[in-house]
Design a protein around this motif. Sequence first.
Motif, PDB file in Angstrom:
ATOM      1  N   GLU A   8       0.963  -1.294   0.009  1.00  0.00           N
ATOM      2  CA  GLU A   8      -0.102  -0.169  -0.149  1.00  0.00           C
ATOM      3  C   GLU A   8       0.691   1.253  -0.034  1.00  0.00           C
ATOM      4  OE1 GLU A   8      -3.300  -0.043   0.109  1.00  0.00           O
ATOM      5  OE2 GLU A   8      -3.534  -2.309   0.316  1.00  0.00           O
ATOM      6  N   LEU A   9       0.364   2.345  -0.477  1.00  0.00           N
ATOM      7  CA  LEU A   9       1.265   3.437  -0.550  1.00  0.00           C
ATOM      8  C   LEU A   9       1.912   3.872   0.959  1.00  0.00           C
ATOM      9  CD1 LEU A   9      -0.866   5.706  -2.874  1.00  0.00           C
ATOM     10  CD2 LEU A   9       1.173   4.864  -3.250  1.00  0.00           C
ATOM     11  N   GLY A  10       0.850   3.535   1.968  1.00  0.00           N
ATOM     12  CA  GLY A  10       1.392   3.969   3.291  1.00  0.00           C
ATOM     13  C   GLY A  10       2.608   3.149   3.722  1.00  0.00           C
ATOM     14  N   ASP A  11       2.758   1.919   3.075  1.00  0.00           N
ATOM     15  CA  ASP A  11       3.831   0.975   3.276  1.00  0.00           C
ATOM     16  C   ASP A  11       5.237   1.384   2.918  1.00  0.00           C
ATOM     17  OD1 ASP A  11       1.930  -0.975   4.346  1.00  0.00           O
ATOM     18  OD2 ASP A  11       1.637  -1.907   2.548  1.00  0.00           O
ATOM     19  N   LEU A  12       5.175   2.095   1.720  1.00  0.00           N
ATOM     20  CA  LEU A  12       6.488   2.558   1.053  1.00  0.00           C
ATOM     21  C   LEU A  12       7.473   3.227   1.910  1.00  0.00           C
ATOM     22  CD1 LEU A  12       4.981   3.432  -2.605  1.00  0.00           C
ATOM     23  CD2 LEU A  12       5.857   1.166  -1.528  1.00  0.00           C
ATOM     24  N   ASP A  13       7.018   3.948   2.824  1.00  0.00           N
ATOM     25  CA  ASP A  13       7.914   4.936   3.730  1.00  0.00           C
ATOM     26  C   ASP A  13       8.802   3.956   4.719  1.00  0.00           C
ATOM     27  OD1 ASP A  13       7.728   7.161   2.126  1.00  0.00           O
ATOM     28  OD2 ASP A  13       6.039   8.022   3.861  1.00  0.00           O
ATOM     29  N   ASN A  14       8.237   2.695   4.896  1.00  0.00           N
ATOM     30  CA  ASN A  14       8.892   1.792   5.745  1.00  0.00           C
ATOM     31  C   ASN A  14       9.638   0.734   4.828  1.00  0.00           C
ATOM     32  OD1 ASN A  14       7.360   2.904   8.014  1.00  0.00           O
ATOM     33  ND2 ASN A  14       5.526   1.718   7.406  1.00  0.00           N
ATOM     34  N   LEU A  15       9.867   0.848   3.737  1.00  0.00           N
ATOM     35  CA  LEU A  15      10.728   0.056   2.969  1.00  0.00           C
ATOM     36  C   LEU A  15      12.061   0.536   2.577  1.00  0.00           C
ATOM     37  CD1 LEU A  15       8.015  -1.433   0.401  1.00  0.00           C
ATOM     38  CD2 LEU A  15       9.085  -2.563   2.474  1.00  0.00           C
ATOM     39  N   SER A  16      12.580   0.911   3.739  1.00  0.00           N
ATOM     40  CA  SER A  16      13.978   1.687   3.732  1.00  0.00           C
ATOM     41  C   SER A  16      14.999   0.912   2.992  1.00  0.00           C
ATOM     42  CB  SER A  16      14.612   2.160   5.057  1.00  0.00           C
ATOM     43  OG  SER A  16      14.577   1.195   5.919  1.00  0.00           O
TER      44      SER A  16
ATOM     45  N   ILE B 133      17.633   0.240  -4.515  1.00  0.00           N
ATOM     46  CA  ILE B 133      17.189   0.986  -5.777  1.00  0.00           C
ATOM     47  C   ILE B 133      18.392   1.969  -5.926  1.00  0.00           C
ATOM     48  CG2 ILE B 133      15.664   2.659  -6.871  1.00  0.00           C
ATOM     49  CD1 ILE B 133      13.469   0.976  -5.347  1.00  0.00           C
ATOM     50  N   GLN B 134      18.884   2.742  -4.841  1.00  0.00           N
ATOM     51  CA  GLN B 134      19.620   3.844  -4.842  1.00  0.00           C
ATOM     52  C   GLN B 134      21.017   3.036  -5.271  1.00  0.00           C
ATOM     53  OE1 GLN B 134      19.093   5.257  -0.642  1.00  0.00           O
ATOM     54  NE2 GLN B 134      19.741   7.123  -1.640  1.00  0.00           N
ATOM     55  N   GLU B 135      21.526   1.887  -4.950  1.00  0.00           N
ATOM     56  CA  GLU B 135      22.690   1.464  -5.151  1.00  0.00           C
ATOM     57  C   GLU B 135      22.832   1.045  -6.739  1.00  0.00           C
ATOM     58  OE1 GLU B 135      26.675  -0.014  -4.171  1.00  0.00           O
ATOM     59  OE2 GLU B 135      25.453   1.838  -3.879  1.00  0.00           O
ATOM     60  N   SER B 136      21.451   0.528  -7.118  1.00  0.00           N
ATOM     61  CA  SER B 136      21.479   0.006  -8.428  1.00  0.00           C
ATOM     62  C   SER B 136      21.516   1.254  -9.385  1.00  0.00           C
ATOM     63  CB  SER B 136      20.097  -0.518  -8.834  1.00  0.00           C
ATOM     64  OG  SER B 136      20.106  -1.008  -9.903  1.00  0.00           O
ATOM     65  N   LEU B 137      20.900   2.401  -9.057  1.00  0.00           N
ATOM     66  CA  LEU B 137      20.933   3.437  -9.909  1.00  0.00           C
ATOM     67  C   LEU B 137      22.298   4.221 -10.140  1.00  0.00           C
ATOM     68  CD1 LEU B 137      17.721   5.234  -9.226  1.00  0.00           C
ATOM     69  CD2 LEU B 137      18.179   4.131 -11.173  1.00  0.00           C
ATOM     70  N   ARG B 138      23.038   3.824  -8.875  1.00  0.00           N
ATOM     71  CA  ARG B 138      24.377   4.512  -8.727  1.00  0.00           C
ATOM     72  C   ARG B 138      25.419   3.899  -9.818  1.00  0.00           C
ATOM     73  NH1 ARG B 138      29.489   3.264  -6.731  1.00  0.00           N
ATOM     74  NH2 ARG B 138      28.846   1.105  -5.826  1.00  0.00           N
ATOM     75  N   LEU B 139      25.365   2.353  -9.741  1.00  0.00           N
ATOM     76  CA  LEU B 139      26.103   1.583 -10.592  1.00  0.00           C
ATOM     77  C   LEU B 139      25.806   1.402 -12.021  1.00  0.00           C
ATOM     78  CD1 LEU B 139      27.069  -1.604  -8.475  1.00  0.00           C
ATOM     79  CD2 LEU B 139      28.493  -0.002  -9.130  1.00  0.00           C
TER      80      LEU B 139
ATOM     81  N   ARG C 271      25.662   1.045   2.004  1.00  0.00           N
ATOM     82  CA  ARG C 271      26.515   2.008   2.375  1.00  0.00           C
ATOM     83  C   ARG C 271      25.516   3.481   2.399  1.00  0.00           C
ATOM     84  NH1 ARG C 271      30.221   2.346  -1.536  1.00  0.00           N
ATOM     85  NH2 ARG C 271      29.871   0.525  -2.763  1.00  0.00           N
ATOM     86  N   TRP C 272      24.395   3.326   1.843  1.00  0.00           N
ATOM     87  CA  TRP C 272      23.391   4.540   1.857  1.00  0.00           C
ATOM     88  C   TRP C 272      22.710   4.717   3.359  1.00  0.00           C
ATOM     89  CZ3 TRP C 272      23.647   7.441  -1.855  1.00  0.00           C
ATOM     90  CH2 TRP C 272      24.122   7.062  -3.156  1.00  0.00           C
ATOM     91  N   THR C 273      23.653   4.936   4.340  1.00  0.00           N
ATOM     92  CA  THR C 273      23.152   5.383   5.558  1.00  0.00           C
ATOM     93  C   THR C 273      23.039   6.925   5.703  1.00  0.00           C
ATOM     94  OG1 THR C 273      25.392   5.684   6.338  1.00  0.00           O
ATOM     95  CG2 THR C 273      24.492   3.571   6.815  1.00  0.00           C
ATOM     96  N   GLU C 274      22.190   7.265   6.648  1.00  0.00           N
ATOM     97  CA  GLU C 274      21.971   8.681   6.683  1.00  0.00           C
ATOM     98  C   GLU C 274      23.210   9.509   6.751  1.00  0.00           C
ATOM     99  OE1 GLU C 274      19.422  12.095   9.636  1.00  0.00           O
ATOM    100  OE2 GLU C 274      18.893   9.846   9.476  1.00  0.00           O
ATOM    101  N   GLY C 275      24.281   9.049   7.501  1.00  0.00           N
ATOM    102  CA  GLY C 275      25.752   9.844   7.694  1.00  0.00           C
ATOM    103  C   GLY C 275      26.287   9.639   6.184  1.00  0.00           C
ATOM    104  N   PHE C 276      26.354   8.688   5.638  1.00  0.00           N
ATOM    105  CA  PHE C 276      27.002   8.743   4.396  1.00  0.00           C
ATOM    106  C   PHE C 276      26.310   9.604   3.527  1.00  0.00           C
ATOM    107  CE2 PHE C 276      27.069   6.927  -0.162  1.00  0.00           C
ATOM    108  CZ  PHE C 276      28.403   6.978  -0.161  1.00  0.00           C
ATOM    109  N   GLU C 277      25.061   9.617   3.319  1.00  0.00           N
ATOM    110  CA  GLU C 277      24.478  10.724   2.458  1.00  0.00           C
ATOM    111  C   GLU C 277      24.742  12.142   2.796  1.00  0.00           C
ATOM    112  OE1 GLU C 277      20.413   9.811   0.802  1.00  0.00           O
ATOM    113  OE2 GLU C 277      20.454   8.062   1.749  1.00  0.00           O
ATOM    114  N   ASP C 278      24.721  12.472   4.123  1.00  0.00           N
ATOM    115  CA  ASP C 278      24.979  13.856   4.484  1.00  0.00           C
ATOM    116  C   ASP C 278      26.566  14.005   4.107  1.00  0.00           C
ATOM    117  OD1 ASP C 278      22.384  13.919   5.507  1.00  0.00           O
ATOM    118  OD2 ASP C 278      22.949  13.664   7.690  1.00  0.00           O
ATOM    119  N   SER C 279      27.328  13.226   4.171  1.00  0.00           N
ATOM    120  CA  SER C 279      28.787  13.654   3.812  1.00  0.00           C
ATOM    121  C   SER C 279      29.126  13.624   2.372  1.00  0.00           C
ATOM    122  CB  SER C 279      29.740  12.584   4.518  1.00  0.00           C
ATOM    123  OG  SER C 279      29.722  11.144   3.898  1.00  0.00           O
TER     124      SER C 279
END
Length: 463
Positions: free
Chosen positions: A315-323, A329-335, A387-395
């Motif tokens: 459901e749309l409400g579930d998507l925010d919990n699929l961290s 997806i982020q890592e796939s788009l990176r490579l 690798r996509w932790t909050e700290g990594f993204e901030d840096s």
Amino acid sequence: MSNIGSGSSDSSEGSAPRGGEDLPSKTPPGPDGLPVVGNVRSLVRDPRGFYDEMSEYGNVVSYRLPGMKFCTVLHPELIERVLMVDYDRYAKWGFEDFGGEFAPEGLVLTDGEQWRRQRTTIQNAFTVERIRSYGDTMARGATEMINEWDDGEEIALNRAFSKLTLDVLTRSLFDLKLSEETGIVTEFAETFNDRGSIDGVSTFLPMWIPTPENRRYKRVLSEFRSFVEGLIDERRGRADEYDDLLSLLLTAEDDDGNVMSETEIRDQMVTFLFAGHETTSLALTYTFLELAKNPSVRDRLDAEHSSVLGGGAPELGDLDNLSYSERVIQESLRLYPPAFILLRKATEDTELGGYRIPKGTRLTLPPFYVHTDERWYDAPESFDPSRWTEGFEDSLPDYAYFPFGGGPRHCIGMRFAMLELKIVLAIVAQSVEFELLSDPEPELDMATTLRPAEDIRMRVSKS
């Protein structure tokens, strides 16, 4: 932060010289090329190796293709300068010098006031509320695709996802259900990619030269445009019965009461039918390729789906919990950034990284290279969603990761694509496991998009 230019280390800050102010006299360095053809042989022979060679010259590097001067930009701060800070000094460029543009009046290639007018109109089809309303169509399409597969069947994953994403796009944005007509869209996507592939010198030949590639491109483009014009004619006069992008294109007026021209409407449709499905299908293909190669990542993804979704469709409400899903997806788009290189053209003499960039210089901004630069990523060639932790993204510098472009011209369909990627990933991964039958390190073709040179073959195993 490393020194990013040839002059002072703070050359990226503030605005570059303009008007009567002085510009640097020195243009960017770069590898020597051959007379007439420039560096085209090195680029065609080994694109990645050519970028490795260019990186040895710095962050702004000159090179030449037949009849044109280029420079590539390899530092995030300078890429941000081009796309965000000084974007009005750089126009879009799409190999139109070779005559290969496919939709010159479409949103991707227009500039100035025409682009702003188009962007304002089309943005109304990509509001948060509208995009969320497409979720059911995305889920239904993914489920129908899975139901068509037999347990143990061998499929070409890239072709299956291309069919799916085209179906989702046409249902969502154009309220159309394509069947046998899909063939011309996919044929054009293949032909356009073949025409734009840098693995052969034919890409750099003008369209008036009657090569087999040029003749095929002209024929298929004409057929594709005729197909799109037919769709528009069918809708004309009934636009008020629909609430989709096509009707919006036919009826929207700007502040002065002007509507889009016939060519503009056609080119918007051509643009979205190609770019709107091709890039997402590639992202899904590479994501499931890496999941098949990395069982530990797949196990963690399955655990998240089980915990959050319990085997059901999201459901749309579930998507925010699929961290973790988002990190995959982020890592796939990176490579594997489908839009692996962005193109611009300097509209005036300007400065970048301490160098003079003469008017008319073509700029290449390569996500595929910056995304695997060891200055920003540890083990850059490894698929590591963790690798996509909050700290990594901030840096991370802002433009060390830009799979959807950036600045005012960032991809208008970014939210649509991310929603589709999350929904399809969840539905397919909960229903199917794939056994990889192809080379785990497939050869990639740098064409209009970053596509696999051969089909990605998988065997379906239904849960």
